[in-house]
Design an enzyme around this catalytic site. Structure first.
Site, PDB file in Angstrom:
ATOM      1  N   GLY A 152      33.633  39.131  68.516  1.00 38.83           N
ATOM      2  CA  GLY A 152      32.830  37.912  68.355  1.00 38.83           C
ATOM      3  C   GLY A 152      32.617  37.586  66.883  1.00 38.83           C
TER       4      GLY A 152
ATOM      5  N   SER B 208      34.923  37.230  77.025  1.00 43.09           N
ATOM      6  CA  SER B 208      34.348  36.031  77.654  1.00 43.09           C
ATOM      7  C   SER B 208      34.103  34.941  76.621  1.00 43.09           C
ATOM      8  CB  SER B 208      33.046  36.377  78.387  1.00 43.09           C
ATOM      9  OG  SER B 208      32.078  36.811  77.461  1.00 43.09           O
ATOM     10  N   ASN B 209      33.872  35.330  75.376  1.00 49.12           N
ATOM     11  CA  ASN B 209      33.577  34.337  74.347  1.00 49.12           C
ATOM     12  C   ASN B 209      34.264  34.726  73.041  1.00 49.12           C
ATOM     13  OD1 ASN B 209      32.400  32.047  73.287  1.00 49.12           O
ATOM     14  ND2 ASN B 209      30.474  33.066  72.773  1.00 49.12           N
TER      15      ASN B 209
ATOM     16  N   LYS C 112      24.643  34.127  74.151  1.00 46.74           N
ATOM     17  CA  LYS C 112      23.793  33.697  73.026  1.00 46.74           C
ATOM     18  C   LYS C 112      23.487  32.203  72.957  1.00 46.74           C
ATOM     19  CE  LYS C 112      27.633  33.068  69.852  1.00 46.74           C
ATOM     20  NZ  LYS C 112      28.191  33.245  68.536  1.00 46.74           N
TER      21      LYS C 112
ATOM     22  N   SER D 239      17.173  38.855  66.837  1.00 45.04           N
ATOM     23  CA  SER D 239      17.118  37.489  66.310  1.00 45.04           C
ATOM     24  C   SER D 239      15.706  37.123  65.862  1.00 45.04           C
ATOM     25  CB  SER D 239      17.558  36.533  67.417  1.00 45.04           C
ATOM     26  OG  SER D 239      17.256  35.211  67.070  1.00 45.04           O
TER      27      SER D 239
ATOM     28  N   THR E 280      14.444  34.609  66.581  1.00 47.37           N
ATOM     29  CA  THR E 280      13.884  33.843  67.694  1.00 47.37           C
ATOM     30  C   THR E 280      12.716  34.596  68.344  1.00 47.37           C
ATOM     31  OG1 THR E 280      14.556  32.430  69.528  1.00 47.37           O
ATOM     32  CG2 THR E 280      15.382  34.672  69.578  1.00 47.37           C
TER      33      THR E 280
ATOM     34  N   TYR F 165      17.185  33.281  76.738  1.00 46.26           N
ATOM     35  CA  TYR F 165      17.930  33.986  75.690  1.00 46.26           C
ATOM     36  C   TYR F 165      16.967  34.741  74.764  1.00 46.26           C
ATOM     37  CZ  TYR F 165      19.875  34.520  71.021  1.00 46.26           C
ATOM     38  OH  TYR F 165      20.214  35.030  69.791  1.00 46.26           O
TER      39      TYR F 165
ATOM     40  N   LYS G 166      16.139  38.997  74.050  1.00 41.89           N
ATOM     41  CA  LYS G 166      16.080  39.733  72.775  1.00 41.89           C
ATOM     42  C   LYS G 166      14.769  40.525  72.683  1.00 41.89           C
ATOM     43  CE  LYS G 166      20.067  38.609  71.164  1.00 41.89           C
ATOM     44  NZ  LYS G 166      21.138  39.608  71.125  1.00 41.89           N
TER      45      LYS G 166
ATOM     46  N   TYR H  91      18.299  38.730  62.946  1.00 45.87           N
ATOM     47  CA  TYR H  91      19.072  37.788  62.140  1.00 45.87           C
ATOM     48  C   TYR H  91      18.362  36.454  62.048  1.00 45.87           C
ATOM     49  CZ  TYR H  91      22.829  40.699  64.234  1.00 45.87           C
ATOM     50  OH  TYR H  91      23.602  41.711  64.709  1.00 45.87           O
ATOM     51  N   PHE H  92      18.520  35.822  60.903  1.00 46.93           N
ATOM     52  CA  PHE H  92      18.111  34.430  60.784  1.00 46.93           C
ATOM     53  C   PHE H  92      19.354  33.590  61.140  1.00 46.93           C
ATOM     54  CE2 PHE H  92      13.609  34.455  59.759  1.00 46.93           C
ATOM     55  CZ  PHE H  92      13.417  35.817  59.903  1.00 46.93           C
TER      56      PHE H  92
ATOM     57  N   ASP I  31      13.227  23.318  69.439  1.00 48.85           N
ATOM     58  CA  ASP I  31      13.416  23.670  68.022  1.00 48.85           C
ATOM     59  C   ASP I  31      12.077  24.012  67.362  1.00 48.85           C
ATOM     60  OD1 ASP I  31      16.103  23.657  67.466  1.00 48.85           O
ATOM     61  OD2 ASP I  31      16.188  21.546  66.921  1.00 48.85           O
TER      62      ASP I  31
HETATM   63  C1  UD1 Z   1      18.557  29.274  67.315  1.00 53.09           C
HETATM   64  C2  UD1 Z   1      17.702  30.498  67.111  1.00 53.09           C
HETATM   65  C3  UD1 Z   1      18.560  31.701  66.812  1.00 53.09           C
HETATM   66  C4  UD1 Z   1      19.591  31.866  67.873  1.00 53.09           C
HETATM   67  C5  UD1 Z   1      20.445  30.618  67.900  1.00 53.09           C
HETATM   68  C6  UD1 Z   1      21.498  30.738  68.962  1.00 53.09           C
HETATM   69  C7  UD1 Z   1      15.489  30.075  66.191  1.00 53.09           C
HETATM   70  C8  UD1 Z   1      14.698  29.846  64.978  1.00 53.09           C
HETATM   71  N1  UD1 Z   1      16.796  30.303  65.997  1.00 53.09           N
HETATM   72  O1  UD1 Z   1      19.051  28.903  66.076  1.00 53.09           O
HETATM   73  O2  UD1 Z   1      17.759  32.841  66.772  1.00 53.09           O
HETATM   74  O3  UD1 Z   1      20.378  32.988  67.611  1.00 53.09           O
HETATM   75  O4  UD1 Z   1      19.615  29.502  68.210  1.00 53.09           O
HETATM   76  O5  UD1 Z   1      22.268  29.590  69.042  1.00 53.09           O
HETATM   77  O6  UD1 Z   1      15.017  30.058  67.301  1.00 53.09           O
HETATM   78  N2  UD1 Z   1      20.849  20.846  64.176  1.00 53.09           N
HETATM   79  C9  UD1 Z   1      21.083  19.485  64.066  1.00 53.09           C
HETATM   80  N3  UD1 Z   1      22.218  18.987  64.658  1.00 53.09           N
HETATM   81  C10 UD1 Z   1      23.103  19.760  65.341  1.00 53.09           C
HETATM   82  C11 UD1 Z   1      22.842  21.150  65.439  1.00 53.09           C
HETATM   83  C12 UD1 Z   1      21.697  21.656  64.858  1.00 53.09           C
HETATM   84  O7  UD1 Z   1      20.324  18.735  63.461  1.00 53.09           O
HETATM   85  O8  UD1 Z   1      24.097  19.233  65.866  1.00 53.09           O
HETATM   86  C13 UD1 Z   1      19.647  21.398  63.539  1.00 53.09           C
HETATM   87  C14 UD1 Z   1      18.667  22.038  64.494  1.00 53.09           C
HETATM   88  O9  UD1 Z   1      17.740  21.103  64.971  1.00 53.09           O
HETATM   89  C15 UD1 Z   1      18.030  23.103  63.610  1.00 53.09           C
HETATM   90  C16 UD1 Z   1      19.135  23.490  62.636  1.00 53.09           C
HETATM   91  O10 UD1 Z   1      20.077  22.419  62.673  1.00 53.09           O
HETATM   92  O11 UD1 Z   1      16.978  22.551  62.888  1.00 53.09           O
HETATM   93  C17 UD1 Z   1      19.824  24.775  63.001  1.00 53.09           C
HETATM   94  O12 UD1 Z   1      20.205  24.708  64.360  1.00 53.09           O
HETATM   95  P1  UD1 Z   1      21.152  25.806  65.035  1.00 53.09           P
HETATM   96  O13 UD1 Z   1      22.334  26.044  64.185  1.00 53.09           O
HETATM   97  O14 UD1 Z   1      21.370  25.389  66.450  1.00 53.09           O
HETATM   98  O15 UD1 Z   1      20.306  27.137  64.975  1.00 53.09           O
HETATM   99  P2  UD1 Z   1      18.819  27.462  65.507  1.00 53.09           P
HETATM  100  O16 UD1 Z   1      18.413  26.529  66.575  1.00 53.09           O
HETATM  101  O17 UD1 Z   1      17.959  27.583  64.314  1.00 53.09           O
END
Ligand code: UD1
Length: 339
Positions: A11, A35-36, A86, A126, A128, A151, A155, A178-179, A299
């Protein structure tokens, strides 16, 4: 040479960690149910390190298959456990898949770690687990909030299972929270391979830039942040991979202070969605087509790590910049589209 099992090793984060382990001199056995992930990732790893890791296709939900695997590999020194589902949205739609996949697999792994005396585990957790934090930056002592998705709940439960097992057995474990991992290996031999429409920000940006998506939707610009878009702590996946090697070495050297330890793995710096877009445009010279739309349900507003524990106790620090991460993600995207 220490022999390490990496589950989910083909992965995104797993493959970069396999590279880091091999470059440090570990012998690596990868299991993945594909699977992924693609079997071709093995070639990417070999192109970077000069050696493909041992690989077995294994379904960790299959209790007897996991037992058979450990029986044929009784000499493992540690496990790094990535294999899990995930996707936040998918977990809301199909929670039982997430509970089966993410919980059963861990239980079977731990049963066999006990049976075969494999005392060291690094777990892929995570940020999260913190939910919407009360204070920023987030320390490891911040309260665990009620999970906002199945999800996220897996965790939290996984960490509890590991913690309880550490109390009741010889298991020593480190959970890395992880962030937001982004970027790819600088060689572009491995990177993120989202299936279908990407849910995460950076793969959506690169797919838009390469022409696969019409435009990026920015989920909200009315949050109480500097520019109204959400804040995250984006960490280069190669830095994140390195944290696993450092954490594993800590256990192997017996330097851990408790049998179950937790570390935030981030940069400590929060960046808004609009800042990421600007950084991508400046790094690549590409003007990205994007539009502001409604907030995405679930979010959190702002999340970034206090990395003091990772820096001082673990002895690891993120080294790479946002620009390096975005440049590598872009290089990778171009490579996979031109193949
Ligand atoms: C979240 C979880 C992370 C988890 C991950 C799995 C939190 C803080 N983080 O990440 O732990 O492992 O999901 O997928 O809960 N965005 C847009 N447009 C897009 C995509 C994203 O504006 O098309 C924005 C989102 O609103 C967010 C940021 O980009 O503010 C990051 O989004 P993303 O990459 O999906 O990660 P998280 O949601 O932070």
């Amino acid at each position: 040479m220490k022999k390490i099992l990496v589950t989910g090793g083909l992965g995104y984060i797993g493959s970069h960690t396999v590279v880091a382990l091999q470059e440090t001199g570990f012998e690596v056995v990868v299991v993945d149910n594909l699977s992924n992930a693609s079997i071709d990732v093995l070639v990417g790893i070999e192109s970077i390190t000069g050696k493909a890791p041992q690989f077995e296709r294994l379904e960790l939900r299959d209790k007897s298959a996991v037992a058979d695997f450990f029986q044929s590999h009784p000499d493992l020194d540690g496990v790094i456990h990535f294999a899990a589902s995930k996707a936040v949205g998918e977990s809301v739609e199909n929670p039982l898949l997430y509970y089966e996949n993410n919980i059963h697999s861990l239980v079977y792994l731990l049963q066999n770690c006990k049976e075969y005396d494999v005392p060291n585990l690094i777990f892929s957790s995570s940020c999260t687990v913190y939910g919407e934090p009360d204070a920023l930056p987030i320390t490891e002592n911040a309260p665990i909030k009620e999970a906002t998705s199945p999800y996220g709940n897996t965790k939290q439960i996984n960490e509890e299972i590991i913690k309880d097992t550490c109390v009741a057995s010889k298991l020593q474990a480190i959970s890395l929270r992880y962030f937001n991992p982004i970027g790819a290996h600088e060689t572009a031999h491995i990177g993120e391979l989202p299936v279908g429409v990407p849910q995460n920000l950076v793969p959506f940006i690169t797919q838009t830039a390469v022409g696969l998506r019409e435009k990026l939707l920015v989920f909200g610009n009315d949050y109480p942040t500097k520019d109204g878009s959400c804040i995250r702590d984006y960490i280069h996946v190669v830095d994140l991979a390195e944290a696993h090697v450092v954490a594993l070495q800590r256990l192997l050297d017996g330097k851990n202070k408790n049998s179950f330890e937790v570390f935030n793995v981030g940069t400590g710096k929060g960046s808004s969605v609009l800042e990421v877009i600007t950084a991508f445009e400046e790094t690549t010279g590409i003007s990205l087509f994007y539009e502001i739309t409604d907030r995405r349900s679930g979010d959190v507003v702002s999340v970034y790590a206090d990395t003091t524990q990772a820096n001082k106790t673990l002895g690891w620090k993120a080294k790479k910049t946002m620009e390096e991460a975005l440049a590598s993600a872009w290089k990778w995207e171009q490579k996979i589209r031109n193949q």
